[in-house]
Structure formats: C-alpha cells, structure tokens
Design an enzyme around this catalytic site. Structure first.
Site, PDB file in Angstrom:
ATOM      1  N   HIS A  77      -5.203  -9.682  -4.167  1.00 22.39           N
ATOM      2  CA  HIS A  77      -6.002  -9.413  -5.366  1.00 22.39           C
ATOM      3  C   HIS A  77      -5.196  -9.306  -6.666  1.00 22.39           C
ATOM      4  CE1 HIS A  77      -9.024  -8.056  -2.377  1.00 22.39           C
ATOM      5  NE2 HIS A  77      -8.056  -7.327  -1.852  1.00 22.39           N
TER       6      HIS A  77
HETATM    7  C1  BDR Z   1      -7.699  -3.377  -4.700  1.00 22.08           C
HETATM    8  O1  BDR Z   1      -7.554  -2.171  -3.967  1.00 22.08           O
HETATM    9  C2  BDR Z   1      -6.232  -2.013  -3.538  1.00 22.08           C
HETATM   10  O2  BDR Z   1      -6.207  -1.684  -2.196  1.00 22.08           O
HETATM   11  C3  BDR Z   1      -5.505  -3.299  -3.840  1.00 22.08           C
HETATM   12  O3  BDR Z   1      -4.163  -3.037  -4.217  1.00 22.08           O
HETATM   13  C4  BDR Z   1      -6.309  -3.912  -4.942  1.00 22.08           C
HETATM   14  O4  BDR Z   1      -5.841  -3.505  -6.201  1.00 22.08           O
HETATM   15  C5  BDR Z   1      -8.604  -4.307  -3.945  1.00 22.08           C
HETATM   16  O5  BDR Z   1      -9.848  -3.702  -3.743  1.00 22.08           O
END
Ligand code: BDR
Ligand code: CA
Length: 327
Positions: free
Chosen positions: A253
């Site tokens: 992400h």
């Molecule tokens: C987001 O939540 C975190 O676990 C990851 O680093 C990312 O920023 C995804 O939902």
C-alpha cells in the site's frame, strides 16, 4: 526540481518499502520522516524507521510522533482488538508486520522534538510549499492542524494511504489507517489542503507479485533484496488471509503513494469527491463518499484503481539505484 516531501510512517513492512522508495527517488527530496503509532507501538515504528534510514545510509531526520490516537482510546468500546495477522509457512510464523524489521538495530538517533512540533515549525517557516505523504494513522498531522491551522498554506498536497470504497481490511467498513484514528482523518481531509487518498481500491489493484519479487532480488542491491523479502512476506500473509484477484500477490500500500509522486498515472480512475469519516458503531473509520448526483462540495481526490505493471516497474527502477550487495 525534486519535489520536497515529509513522510509520516508507522513502519511496518510496506512503510519500509515507501521509505526506501522516497530515499532512492531523484524526483523526491525527503525532508524528514515522522513516526506514528499504528501497525505497532510507537517505540517499534520509530526504531524501524531509523533502521531503514540507516540501512540505506541516508541523511534524513526522524521525528517521533504520537503514541496514541487523538481520542479513540478514551472509549473502552473503541479499543482495538489485539489481532496479529500471522500465518505459519514452512514451519515458521510469518506476520504482515513483525515487531522489528529484520535489519540491523539503529545506531542513529531520533530528533529531540516531537513530530507535531516539527510539522508546525517546519511549515510556519517554509519558503516553498511541501508535500506531506501520510501512510499511517493521521494523528501527527491532525495535532499540527489543531495547533496552527494556518500551516495549510504551505502545503502543496497531502497524499494519504487510507480508506476504501469497495475494499476494506480492518472491519467490514474500514481500512486500518483511517480506522485507527478516525477523528484525525476527518480533521486532515477537511484541512483545506489538496488531499489525495490512495485507498485499498487502488493498492489492491496495483499489487506486487512473486515474479516482481524475483526481479527486485535479481538486481543484487541492498534495497532490491530487502524489498523482495518484505513483499514475499506480505504475499504469504495475503495468500492465507486476504487473497487478491492476481495469484501470489500482495498490496504494498504505502509505497504506491511514493510511486504516485513519481508518475501520477500509476493511480487510475481518480475522482474529485466529498468524503467524511465515520466515527462510531458499524461505520467507525469508514471513508464515506458522497456519490449522489448533487453532492456536498468535493474535499479530496480518491483513486478507485491502480496500475500494477507501472508500479512494479517504478519500484524496480528505484531499487536498482541502491548500492550493490556486499560480495
Ligand atoms: C495500511 O495499514 C497498515 O497496516 C499498512 O502499513 C498500510 O499503511 C493498509 O491498510
Ligand atoms: Ca503504514
């Protein structure tokens, strides 16, 4: 001219890829990193952030940020469940985010002031606009806006990894970063800055595959190896807990936000919409988009899709710029 950015992280496996991407990109001038509690407690996210900076021998200051969300933890019914995404693979426990990144302990130190203080000072004194990229809960930015809302005038854009329209991950209605501190997200989205949300709809579409990992590893660079390891770890957990449409793939992400700064077309179907954040009950942390014909005025840009081939190529180009692995 590289674009000046400040990156806010809860490092975290995909945060680590975002940090390396920002350090390695000639299109980006990374002014500072700010840690925040989210994936792990602040002690871990700060140490992990320092570890990544040290691994790449970068000269970037790290500011420790908020230990808790703004108000959420005051309400017992809103406390997060103690849930760790971990699976057993080849006899080993694999987590989406381990407590500590598996790289040497940091010898470099964090800065003496907090992230919120840093934002206020930096943005008050800024001679040119800066882009803020937030890939964890939005607590630090919200605190800074509460201290001095006028700092918004020196912000070019706020790029946020968060939210989801058709895809969620933390609850049936919410994505993790927004869910962890919904009040902070509402403050930041309505701060008056240009806000671009990079939600799960985009990050799942722009996934990274095992074949991409082979390319990263074959570069034989420090970043190529570490990005491959982190992505492989994420693919194992995705396959077991949240398989994507593309086989053997994971969302990475946070790094997609940096890729967007390098090539905005890595995000697709980006629409100007009105978004509010749900605070309570079933909609806690939901990014609620007004999709009616007559809507509230738009307050953010929201990416409904992403280009996985472009994203993998961008990551590969960046990883190639890192120093070669020692023999
Ligand atoms: C987001 O939540 C975190 O676990 C990851 O680093 C990312 O920023 C995804 O939902
Ligand atoms: Ca994150």
């Amino acid at each position: 001219m590289p674009r000046k950015i400040i990156l806010d992280v809860d490092t975290g496996s995909d945060d680590a890829v975002a940090i390396m991407s920002a350090i390695l990109s000639p299109d980006v001038q990374l002014e500072a990193l700010c840690s925040v509690a989210g994936n792990k407690e602040i002690e871990y996210t700060t140490e992990n952030t320092l570890r990544v900076v040290q691994l790449l021998k970068a000269d970037v200051p790290v500011y420790r940020g908020a230990k808790y969300p703004l108000v959420k933890f005051l309400c017992p019914d809103r406390l997060p469940e103690d849930e760790h995404l971990e699976v057993v693979h080849d006899g080993k426990v694999v987590q989406m985010h381990s407590d500590y990144l598996d790289i040497p302990e940091a010898k470099i130190k964090e800065q003496p002031i907090s992230a919120a203080e840093f934002y206020v000072k930096y943005l008050r004194e800024a001679k040119e606009p800066v882009t803020l990229v937030a890939v964890g809960p939005l607590t630090n930015l919200a605190l800074a806006f509460r201290i001095d809302p006028t700092i918004v005038k020196n912000i070019e854009e706020i790029v946020i990894m968060g939210g989801g329209y058709n895809i969620t991950n933390c609850t049936p209605t919410a994505e993790f970063n927004i869910w962890y501190d919904p009040e902070a997200a509402e403050i930041v989205i309505n701060s008056g800055a240009k806000v671009t949300l990079v939600p799960l709809d985009a990050t799942h579409a722009a996934c990274i595959t095992l074949d991409d990992c082979k390319r990263f590893r074959a570069l034989n660079t420090v970043a190529g190896k570490f990005i491959a390891e982190l992505c492989e770890q994420r693919i194992i957990v995705h396959n077991a807990t949240q398989p994507l449409d593309v086989p053997d793939a994971a969302a990475v992400h946070d790094a997609l936000c940096i890729a967007y700064l390098i090539d905005p077309t890595v995000l697709k179907d980006v629409r100007h919409v009105h978004c509010n954040v749900g605070f309570r009950d079933f909609c806690e942390g939901q990014t609620i988009l007004d999709m009616r014909y007559f809507t509230e005025p738009a307050n953010c840009w929201f990416a409904f899709d992403g280009d996985r081939f472009k994203f993998a190529d961008i990551l590969c180009d960046l990883a190639a710029k890192s120093e070669p692995l020692a023999e």
